[in-house]
Design a protein around this motif. Sequence first.
Motif, PDB file in Angstrom:
ATOM      1  N   TYR A 225       0.908  -1.358   0.042  1.00  0.00           N
ATOM      2  CA  TYR A 225      -0.021   0.091   0.105  1.00  0.00           C
ATOM      3  C   TYR A 225       0.846   1.296   0.043  1.00  0.00           C
ATOM      4  O   TYR A 225       0.355   2.623   0.052  1.00  0.00           O
ATOM      5  N   GLY A 226       2.420   1.302   0.219  1.00  0.00           N
ATOM      6  CA  GLY A 226       3.127   2.203   0.127  1.00  0.00           C
ATOM      7  C   GLY A 226       3.429   3.007   1.324  1.00  0.00           C
ATOM      8  O   GLY A 226       3.896   4.110   1.362  1.00  0.00           O
ATOM      9  N   SER A 227       3.536   2.118   2.516  1.00  0.00           N
ATOM     10  CA  SER A 227       3.552   2.515   3.868  1.00  0.00           C
ATOM     11  C   SER A 227       4.649   1.578   4.171  1.00  0.00           C
ATOM     12  O   SER A 227       4.226   1.205   5.335  1.00  0.00           O
ATOM     13  N   GLY A 228       5.688   1.272   3.734  1.00  0.00           N
ATOM     14  CA  GLY A 228       6.846   0.560   4.248  1.00  0.00           C
ATOM     15  C   GLY A 228       7.515   0.977   5.558  1.00  0.00           C
ATOM     16  O   GLY A 228       8.254   0.430   6.199  1.00  0.00           O
ATOM     17  N   ALA A 229       7.130   2.429   5.602  1.00  0.00           N
ATOM     18  CA  ALA A 229       8.009   3.139   6.771  1.00  0.00           C
ATOM     19  C   ALA A 229       7.010   3.009   7.976  1.00  0.00           C
ATOM     20  O   ALA A 229       6.955   3.944   8.977  1.00  0.00           O
ATOM     21  N   THR A 230       6.269   1.768   8.350  1.00  0.00           N
ATOM     22  CA  THR A 230       5.620   1.950   9.472  1.00  0.00           C
ATOM     23  C   THR A 230       6.040   0.510  10.249  1.00  0.00           C
ATOM     24  O   THR A 230       5.969  -0.394   9.773  1.00  0.00           O
ATOM     25  N   ASP A 231       6.192   0.912  11.584  1.00  0.00           N
ATOM     26  CA  ASP A 231       6.459  -0.318  12.300  1.00  0.00           C
ATOM     27  C   ASP A 231       5.250  -0.872  12.636  1.00  0.00           C
ATOM     28  O   ASP A 231       4.408  -0.457  12.968  1.00  0.00           O
ATOM     29  N   VAL A 232       5.326  -2.329  12.688  1.00  0.00           N
ATOM     30  CA  VAL A 232       4.318  -3.202  12.985  1.00  0.00           C
ATOM     31  C   VAL A 232       4.649  -3.915  14.085  1.00  0.00           C
ATOM     32  O   VAL A 232       5.509  -4.659  14.283  1.00  0.00           O
ATOM     33  N   ASP A 233       3.716  -3.873  15.304  1.00  0.00           N
ATOM     34  CA  ASP A 233       3.974  -4.713  16.578  1.00  0.00           C
ATOM     35  C   ASP A 233       2.616  -5.317  16.857  1.00  0.00           C
ATOM     36  O   ASP A 233       1.693  -4.744  17.394  1.00  0.00           O
ATOM     37  N   LEU A 234       2.615  -6.663  16.671  1.00  0.00           N
ATOM     38  CA  LEU A 234       1.452  -7.388  17.056  1.00  0.00           C
ATOM     39  C   LEU A 234       1.522  -8.014  18.252  1.00  0.00           C
ATOM     40  O   LEU A 234       2.555  -8.758  18.626  1.00  0.00           O
ATOM     41  N   GLN A 235       0.716  -7.831  19.224  1.00  0.00           N
ATOM     42  CA  GLN A 235       0.808  -8.444  20.647  1.00  0.00           C
ATOM     43  C   GLN A 235      -0.194  -9.461  20.783  1.00  0.00           C
ATOM     44  O   GLN A 235      -1.487  -8.936  21.025  1.00  0.00           O
ATOM     45  N   PRO A 236       0.096 -10.681  20.657  1.00  0.00           N
ATOM     46  CA  PRO A 236      -1.073 -11.808  20.871  1.00  0.00           C
ATOM     47  C   PRO A 236      -1.599 -11.951  22.126  1.00  0.00           C
ATOM     48  O   PRO A 236      -0.567 -12.004  22.892  1.00  0.00           O
ATOM     49  N   PHE A 237      -2.742 -12.188  22.225  1.00  0.00           N
ATOM     50  CA  PHE A 237      -3.238 -12.797  23.495  1.00  0.00           C
ATOM     51  C   PHE A 237      -2.995 -11.969  24.684  1.00  0.00           C
ATOM     52  O   PHE A 237      -2.519 -12.484  25.631  1.00  0.00           O
ATOM     53  N   VAL A 238      -3.024 -10.719  24.584  1.00  0.00           N
ATOM     54  CA  VAL A 238      -2.520  -9.516  25.437  1.00  0.00           C
ATOM     55  C   VAL A 238      -3.461  -9.131  26.603  1.00  0.00           C
ATOM     56  O   VAL A 238      -3.248  -8.627  27.437  1.00  0.00           O
ATOM     57  N   GLU A 239      -4.907  -9.646  26.120  1.00  0.00           N
ATOM     58  CA  GLU A 239      -5.957  -8.884  26.884  1.00  0.00           C
ATOM     59  C   GLU A 239      -7.174  -9.772  26.907  1.00  0.00           C
ATOM     60  O   GLU A 239      -7.277 -10.567  25.675  1.00  0.00           O
ATOM     61  N   PRO A 240      -7.984  -9.718  27.517  1.00  0.00           N
ATOM     62  CA  PRO A 240      -9.347 -10.759  27.450  1.00  0.00           C
ATOM     63  C   PRO A 240      -9.851  -9.913  26.082  1.00  0.00           C
ATOM     64  O   PRO A 240     -10.437  -8.758  26.046  1.00  0.00           O
ATOM     65  N   GLY A 241     -10.606 -11.020  25.189  1.00  0.00           N
ATOM     66  CA  GLY A 241     -11.198 -10.506  23.950  1.00  0.00           C
ATOM     67  C   GLY A 241     -10.472  -9.976  22.910  1.00  0.00           C
ATOM     68  O   GLY A 241     -11.281  -9.685  21.869  1.00  0.00           O
ATOM     69  N   ALA A 242      -9.018  -9.764  23.038  1.00  0.00           N
ATOM     70  CA  ALA A 242      -8.354  -9.189  21.858  1.00  0.00           C
ATOM     71  C   ALA A 242      -6.721  -9.558  21.905  1.00  0.00           C
ATOM     72  O   ALA A 242      -6.350  -9.918  22.811  1.00  0.00           O
ATOM     73  N   CYS A 243      -6.405  -9.387  20.679  1.00  0.00           N
ATOM     74  CA  CYS A 243      -4.633  -9.135  20.411  1.00  0.00           C
ATOM     75  C   CYS A 243      -4.970  -7.761  20.070  1.00  0.00           C
ATOM     76  O   CYS A 243      -5.884  -7.009  19.515  1.00  0.00           O
ATOM     77  N   ARG A 244      -3.657  -7.230  20.273  1.00  0.00           N
ATOM     78  CA  ARG A 244      -3.586  -5.723  19.686  1.00  0.00           C
ATOM     79  C   ARG A 244      -2.296  -5.608  18.688  1.00  0.00           C
ATOM     80  O   ARG A 244      -1.348  -6.019  18.609  1.00  0.00           O
ATOM     81  N   LEU A 245      -2.856  -4.589  17.777  1.00  0.00           N
ATOM     82  CA  LEU A 245      -1.901  -4.523  16.735  1.00  0.00           C
ATOM     83  C   LEU A 245      -1.608  -2.965  16.769  1.00  0.00           C
ATOM     84  O   LEU A 245      -2.613  -1.948  16.520  1.00  0.00           O
ATOM     85  N   HIS A 246      -0.260  -2.564  16.588  1.00  0.00           N
ATOM     86  CA  HIS A 246       0.040  -1.316  16.966  1.00  0.00           C
ATOM     87  C   HIS A 246       0.918  -0.880  15.440  1.00  0.00           C
ATOM     88  O   HIS A 246       1.831  -1.483  15.072  1.00  0.00           O
ATOM     89  N   LEU A 247       0.573   0.191  15.053  1.00  0.00           N
ATOM     90  CA  LEU A 247       1.253   0.704  13.672  1.00  0.00           C
ATOM     91  C   LEU A 247       1.830   1.838  13.992  1.00  0.00           C
ATOM     92  O   LEU A 247       1.139   2.647  14.327  1.00  0.00           O
ATOM     93  N   ARG A 248       3.150   2.284  13.950  1.00  0.00           N
ATOM     94  CA  ARG A 248       3.816   3.349  14.239  1.00  0.00           C
ATOM     95  C   ARG A 248       4.766   3.981  12.907  1.00  0.00           C
ATOM     96  O   ARG A 248       5.588   3.051  12.628  1.00  0.00           O
TER      97      ARG A 248
END
Length: 254
Positions: A225-248
């Motif tokens: 999509y043209g946004s290679g300058a984005t850090d991806v941090d997937l935090q699996p099973f980090v809380e009840p009901g969700a994983c968390r995805l951080h895009l910086r």
Amino acid sequence: MNKSTRLGPAPWRASDETDQAPAERVLAALAEQAGPVTTSELVDVVALHANTVRAHLQELTAVGLVTMETLPPAGRGRPAHQYSITDQGRAVPRVNDPAFAEYRGLTTAFATHLAARSDDPSDEARDIGRAWGRHLATGEQTASEERTASDDKAASEEQPDGADPTRLVMRLLARLGFTPVPPAETSPGEGIALRTCPLLELAEEMPEVICQVHQGLVEGALDQYGSGATDVDLQPFVEPGACRLHLRDNRPTG
């Protein structure tokens, strides 16, 4: 651990066509139309009572999956309405979606293969995820271009989304069954909540493979999509009901 404190997302359950909910049938029918359609036209497609179709259209419109446009009056009686599916509606995964079915099948196959033959499959799983993310993002872009080329109005409405890789990634994740929920405007640091997982059982069994595939998938899609300058941090099973995805954004400021 009881269900109230269980960490991680819920499984995404695909419905077969035979037990597909009426609202899903209406949404799927709208996705197959070349342009806006009226209630009576949808009734002919889905074979449901007009009142049922009308009620589900109202429900789908309320949650942003469908848009409604009032037609100019033509004689006496109530003005007619026509309905179109939104990008958010197109992103809802369906059991007959080729990309969704292919993703689940291939990921299951190579994840099992990697886990069996490698002591540390994480890096290879992430590389495979990147390639798969680029492939899926390319397909999304092609489909979007075909839709917008056939409808000037849709093209003008979709342009803002097309310029935002994060929204494009969320659309792709929704199509694959992750039910992404953006953070509240007041708490952007929370990241994107992934409420469901299309491969939850495998992810719980071999997170070092499946979760790395998912992280790589987001990285590959962002790159396409043209946004290679984005850090991806997937935090699996980090809380009840969700994983968390951080895009910086990792581009230097100033």
